[in-house]
Write an enzyme that holds these catalytic residues in place. Structure first.
Site, mmCIF file in Angstrom:
data_model
loop_
_atom_site.group_PDB
_atom_site.id
_atom_site.type_symbol
_atom_site.label_atom_id
_atom_site.label_comp_id
_atom_site.label_asym_id
_atom_site.label_seq_id
_atom_site.Cartn_x
_atom_site.Cartn_y
_atom_site.Cartn_z
ATOM 1 N N ASP A 1 0.878 -1.113 -0.118
ATOM 2 C CA ASP A 1 0.082 0.086 -0.099
ATOM 3 C C ASP A 1 0.899 1.284 -0.051
ATOM 4 O O ASP A 1 2.167 1.142 0.070
ATOM 5 C CB ASP A 1 -0.981 -0.148 1.214
HETATM 6 C C1 BGC Z 1 -5.153 3.110 0.245
HETATM 7 C C2 BGC Z 1 -5.072 2.192 -0.761
HETATM 8 C C3 BGC Z 1 -5.030 2.934 -2.320
HETATM 9 C C4 BGC Z 1 -3.814 3.448 -2.348
HETATM 10 C C5 BGC Z 1 -3.320 4.329 -3.535
HETATM 11 C C6 BGC Z 1 -3.917 4.152 0.005
HETATM 12 O O1 BGC Z 1 -3.723 5.240 0.924
HETATM 13 O O2 BGC Z 1 -5.110 2.710 1.573
HETATM 14 O O3 BGC Z 1 -6.480 1.525 -0.758
HETATM 15 O O4 BGC Z 1 -5.231 1.958 -3.281
HETATM 16 O O5 BGC Z 1 -3.605 4.536 -1.270
HETATM 17 O O6 BGC Z 1 -4.159 5.352 -3.859
#
Ligand code: BGC
Length: 737
Positions: free
Chosen positions: A266
């Site tokens: 993530d």
């Molecule tokens: C979120 C993810 C997301 C990623 C990219 C993160 O903060 O937890 O779900 O895909 O950001 O935007």
């Protein structure tokens, strides 16, 4: 390109790569530079120059096709090997045409509806050059305080698994590389929905029993449906941050499940290992993540990606160069399968045609209609009788807000638009009916601002004179045949960074609701939200859960209110009364005092306001003739349950038939009820359908903490079939050698 061909190509490419080029493939950056978003923090990495140097394998958060083509050109033309970029993005519930949010799609209990919605989303994404989505979000949650409940399928692993697989099919098409589709990455592996206190990002402690039986199955289903990627979670799981959790990323994912795709962290998940106390330096973080099974690090370009420090780690003898080969191969394989080497660019001029395809709006509207859940309908208030209707008071701070129909994962750069309930009703009712409007109350300000707000551009909620607005709403209701109140949570009150410590209607909406009900006029509440909300002591005539219904929201709600569409959705979670009950599931374990199961609190019963699986219709259904084909089966054998389902009312409608089981005795206690099968069935008035569900050995087994493996016990089983998790029509069968 087939998997085998892609593998051959990837292996050939790998042989030509230097250590530095390999490390570069493991790097993914947000595009805050370039032509899209200006972010001063992004200064540390010059994205364009880094791509040209071969130090980047993937980009995210860019949706401008011209910019994407530019990035691909740098990768393809400026680097020695010309390897194109994976372009990822959060296409969670649409890109330009916004679909109902995932919790709404789950409420349709119709995987085909979710699949169609994500296929539309995929086509819009691929048109701009995005080739990979960070979706579906398949995190189970039993805690509606957690704002991200809106992105998933709720509390149940069987419904969650069905929705996970359907979304993967929608995004990817038949197979990875299907034209007009994108690679799908289920997330967040795993357990994120069980964070302490429902607080986003906080730690998670889950037993292997819970992980294996509840939290992992939707991921397994998504991978079985062919998902080519998986995203690890942020938080610590049982003490070990998910991005460095080798048990998860290698033992379960690779060794047990045989997953061949790639794992992405993530955002900043690898860098963050340092902050989480699981690594001493960026290099250490990269080494640990790599060792755990991480393939690609998603990072904000405010610092150089930790993955590039793997070059030093190899040179220092801390990691063998071959350790980079596996992730590089997985990433290259994805690029070959997606056809990026043959076709790295898109036709930017063709995008408007895809975005404006009326078929996309049609899919969104039907999905919104199929997702809605009729929670209450005293005296058959709904559907409104158009022949008699002269005036409607449309009241509430969300009634005239198209943007708030869209839900959390929308970004103004993609120009999403939403039809408000007021606009939908006005369009449908025309000039013959007097449709009045009052916001009734102002919108509360958020205590802790979110970094998403700047990108989402939340609708400007007008500041109003509260007293005058309330009086206006009450007067309007008094002067109208019926009040339709659009209440709930604004677009940015759900999603990431949007946990809540209570489930009340935000702001002064409760006061407004109580005041309008006090007029004595019939009141229909349309809820716009992504989690259960309390309506206090108010008992409106009807409550229609519309969720964040997407671009066509207002039109869909108008069709539902007027009876041109008949609600057939069901709750994908238990609608608890207050946050004090969270976490909550209908599938709890029997206690030593089952008779007082609903009496655990001193001050109130702990049953939910509405149970899991609940949802009404404008028609009525009856269930009968429940039978099991064999009273006793041997372990491994299937048992078939049959019943009749009849539409006993005057209108055509859909019913979601649900089958629950309870295993009476086992090596472990088993839940009082577990959903095992469901089907959404369309029935004409008076029509009866003979239905069958077959329970296989897989449906009857579970992971046992005693044997530490999957078991199928000999036991008597209860079976219930009906329209919600309280279904009372029962039968039994036995599994015995
Ligand atoms: C979120 C993810 C997301 C990623 C990219 C993160 O903060 O937890 O779900 O895909 O950001 O935007």
């Amino acid at each position: 390109m087939t998997e085998a061909e892609a593998r051959t190509q990837a292996e050939a490419m790998l042989k030509r790569m230097t250590l530095e080029e390999k490390a570069g493939q493991l790097v993914q950056y947000f595009d805050f530079g370039g032509a899209t978003v200006a972010n001063p923090k992004a200064a540390a990495v010059d994205i364009d120059a880094s791509i040209a140097k071969g130090e980047v394998g993937s980009m995210l958060f860019v949706t401008d096709p011209v910019r994407i083509n530019k990035l691909q050109e740098l990768a393809v033309k400026k680097t020695r090997l010309g390897i194109p970029l994976l372009i990822g993005y959060d296409v969670i519930h649409g890109l330009h045409t916004i679909m109902p949010v995932p919790i709404a799609m789950a409420a349709s209990w119709d995987p085909a509806t979710a699949e169609r919605g994500q296929a539309v989303a995929a086509s819009e994404a691929r048109a701009v050059g995005i080739n990979w989505t960070f979706a579906p979000m398949v995190d189970i949650t039993m805690d509606p305080r957690w704002g991200r409940m809106v992105e998933g399928a709720g509390e149940d692993p069987v419904l969650g698994a069905a929705m996970a697989a359907a979304q993967v099919r929608g995004f990817q098409g038949g197979a990875i590389g299907t034209p007009g589709h994108v690679l799908s990455g289920p997330k967040h592996f795993v357990g994120y929905g069980a964070s302490f206190g429902g607080r986003d990002y906080d730690e998670v402690d889950l037993s292997e029993n819970q992980l294996r039986n509840i939290y992992l199955p939707p991921f397994k289903a998504a991978l079985d449906a062919g998902a080519g990627n998986i995203m690890s979670a942020y938080m610590g799981l049982n003490g070990v941050p998910a991005a460095a959790n080798k048990w998860l990323l290698t033992d379960v994912l690779r060794k047990e499940w045989g997953f061949k795709g790639f794992v992405v962290s993530d955002a900043n998940g690898v860098n963050s290992l340092e902050k989480q106390g699981a690594a001493g330096s960026p290099k250490d973080a990269a080494v640990r993540a790599l060792d755990a099974g991480m393939d690609l690090a998603m990072s904000v370009p405010s610092v150089v990606s930790p993955m590039l420090s793997l070059v030093d780690a190899v040179k220092a003898g801390e990691v063998p160069e071959s350790a980079l080969d596996t992730p590089v191969l997985r990433l290259l394989e994805a690029k070959y399968r997606l056809g990026l080497f043959e076709k790295p660019y898109v036709d930017a001029k063709a995008v408007p045609q895809v975005f404006d395809d009326p078929a996309h709006r049609e899919v969104a509207r039907i999905a919104a209609e199929r997702s809605a859940v009729l929670l209450a309908n005293a005296g058959g208030l709904l559907p409104l009788d158009r022949a008699k209707l002269k005036s409607v008071a449309v009241i509430g701070p969300l009634a005239d807000e198209g943007h708030d129909m869209l839900g959390p994962w929308v970004f103004s750069s993609n120009k999403p638009v939403g039809v408000s309930v007021l606009a939908g009703l006005r369009a449908k009712l025309g000039t013959g009916v007097n449709v009045g409007y009052a916001a009734g109350t102002a919108w509360p300000t958020r205590k802790n601002p979110s970094f998403f707000d700047a990108m989402n551009k939340p609708g400007e909620h007008p500041s109003v004179d509260e007293k005058a607005e309330l009086a206006k709403a009450v007067d309007l209701a008094k002067a109208s045949d019926v009040a339709v109140m659009v209440l709930g949570e604004a677009q940015n009150m759900a999603g990431e960074f949007a946990s809540r410590s209570d489930l009340k209607l935000p702001g002064h909406q409760q006061t407004l609701l109580d005041a309008v009900i006090a007029t004595g006029k019939p009141v229909v509440v349309v809820l716009v939200n992504g989690r259960p909300l309390s309506l206090g002591d108010a008992r409106p005539g009807a409550v229609l859960e519309a969720w964040y219904p997407g671009s066509e929201g207002g039109n869909a709600v108008a069709n539902l209110l007027l009876g041109d569409a008949n609600p057939g959705g069901k709750l994908p979670f238990s609608w608890i009364r207050s946050a004090g009950q969270a976490p909550y599931t209908y599938a709890y374990l029997p206690s030593h005092q089952p008779d007082s199961a609903d009496k655990r609190y001193w001050n109130e019963d702990n049953s939910p306001t509405w149970p899991f699986g609940h949802g009404l219709s404008y028609t009525t259904f009856s269930y009968g003739k429940l039978a099991v084909d064999r009273a006793s089966v041997k372990p491994g054998e299937p048992v078939t349950v049959s019943f009749d389902l009849t539409n006993t009312g005057q209108r055509a409608g859909d019913e979601v038939a649900q089958l629950y089981i309870h295993q009476r005795v086992g090596t472990s206690s088993r839940p009082v009820r577990q959903l095992k099968k469901f089907a959404r069935v369309a029935l004409a008035p008076g029509e009866t359908k003979h239905m069958q569900f077959t329970l296989t050995a897989d449906d009857l087994r579970y992971w046992s903490a005693v044997t530490r493996g999957w078991v199928q016990d000999e036991s008597a089983f209860d079976v219930w079939v009906g329209g919600d998790s309280k279904a009372s029509m029962a039968a039994t069968f036995t599994v015995a050698k």
